[in-house]
Design a protein around this motif. Structure first.
Motif, mmCIF file in Angstrom:
data_model
loop_
_atom_site.group_PDB
_atom_site.id
_atom_site.type_symbol
_atom_site.label_atom_id
_atom_site.label_comp_id
_atom_site.label_asym_id
_atom_site.label_seq_id
_atom_site.Cartn_x
_atom_site.Cartn_y
_atom_site.Cartn_z
ATOM 1 N N GLU A 14 0.827 -1.207 0.000
ATOM 2 C CA GLU A 14 0.000 0.000 0.000
ATOM 3 C C GLU A 14 0.863 1.259 0.000
ATOM 4 O OE1 GLU A 14 -2.827 2.369 3.169
ATOM 5 O OE2 GLU A 14 -2.521 0.229 3.456
ATOM 6 N N LEU A 15 1.842 1.308 0.896
ATOM 7 C CA LEU A 15 2.718 2.471 0.991
ATOM 8 C C LEU A 15 3.578 2.627 -0.259
ATOM 9 C CD1 LEU A 15 3.762 1.952 4.706
ATOM 10 C CD2 LEU A 15 2.302 3.792 3.835
ATOM 11 N N ARG A 16 4.060 1.507 -0.762
ATOM 12 C CA ARG A 16 4.915 1.526 -1.962
ATOM 13 C C ARG A 16 4.146 2.044 -3.170
ATOM 14 N NH1 ARG A 16 5.068 -1.663 -6.058
ATOM 15 N NH2 ARG A 16 3.968 -3.435 -5.177
ATOM 16 N N THR A 17 2.932 1.551 -3.365
ATOM 17 C CA THR A 17 2.159 1.977 -4.531
ATOM 18 C C THR A 17 1.698 3.431 -4.407
ATOM 19 O OG1 THR A 17 0.141 0.972 -3.631
ATOM 20 C CG2 THR A 17 1.403 -0.340 -5.188
ATOM 21 N N GLN A 18 1.411 3.878 -3.181
ATOM 22 C CA GLN A 18 1.060 5.282 -2.966
ATOM 23 C C GLN A 18 2.187 6.206 -3.423
ATOM 24 O OE1 GLN A 18 0.144 5.819 1.179
ATOM 25 N NE2 GLN A 18 -1.898 4.957 0.987
ATOM 26 N N LYS A 19 3.412 5.745 -3.246
ATOM 27 C CA LYS A 19 4.575 6.549 -3.606
ATOM 28 C C LYS A 19 5.046 6.297 -5.036
ATOM 29 C CE LYS A 19 6.018 6.844 1.171
ATOM 30 N NZ LYS A 19 5.863 8.255 1.427
ATOM 31 N N GLY A 20 4.390 5.349 -5.723
ATOM 32 C CA GLY A 20 4.735 5.060 -7.110
ATOM 33 C C GLY A 20 6.088 4.388 -7.275
ATOM 34 N N ILE A 21 6.448 3.543 -6.315
ATOM 35 C CA ILE A 21 7.754 2.871 -6.337
ATOM 36 C C ILE A 21 7.564 1.407 -6.707
ATOM 37 C CG2 ILE A 21 9.797 2.266 -4.984
ATOM 38 C CD1 ILE A 21 9.104 4.613 -3.122
ATOM 39 N N SER A 56 11.629 1.210 6.052
ATOM 40 C CA SER A 56 11.043 2.453 6.559
ATOM 41 C C SER A 56 11.778 3.666 6.004
ATOM 42 C CB SER A 56 11.021 2.474 8.088
ATOM 43 O OG SER A 56 12.319 2.560 8.628
ATOM 44 N N LEU A 59 10.860 4.046 2.222
ATOM 45 C CA LEU A 59 9.480 4.483 2.036
ATOM 46 C C LEU A 59 9.176 5.806 2.745
ATOM 47 C CD1 LEU A 59 7.682 1.041 2.375
ATOM 48 C CD2 LEU A 59 7.926 2.415 0.292
ATOM 49 N N GLY A 60 10.085 6.262 3.584
ATOM 50 C CA GLY A 60 9.890 7.521 4.283
ATOM 51 C C GLY A 60 8.805 7.478 5.342
ATOM 52 N N VAL A 61 8.704 6.324 6.030
ATOM 53 C CA VAL A 61 7.707 6.143 7.090
ATOM 54 C C VAL A 61 8.388 5.545 8.317
ATOM 55 C CG1 VAL A 61 5.794 5.809 5.464
ATOM 56 C CG2 VAL A 61 7.050 3.818 6.303
#
Length: 75
Positions: A14-21, A56, A59-61
């Motif tokens: 989820e986090l990866r796709t939100q960031k387009g990675i 983390s 992904l910057g989280v």
């Protein structure tokens, strides 16, 4: 009496796709195989602490943000 169980659901995808990675880019960046990334995203295996730190950062989280707490009630 009902007992409450907690389970942690990976939010890596989820986090990866939100960031387009791309998963393969993260895998390469943190030094794991694409297969390992896939398992982590599906929750069939989990990264060790050093990889959680790397994930983390990439992904910057926070580490806590990598997992969502889900509570289930079981009889």
């Amino acid at each position: 009496m009902r007992m409450e169980k907690e389970r942690y659901i990976p939010r890596i995808k989820e986090l990866r796709t939100q960031k387009g990675i791309m998963a393969s880019w993260i895998a390469d960046k943190i030094g794991v195989s694409s297969a390992a990334m896939s398992k982590w995203e599906k929750g069939t295996s989990y990264p060790t602490y050093p990889y959680l730190i790397r994930l983390s950062r990439v992904l910057g989280v926070t580490i806590e943000e990598l997992y969502e707490e889900q509570k289930n009630d079981h009889p």
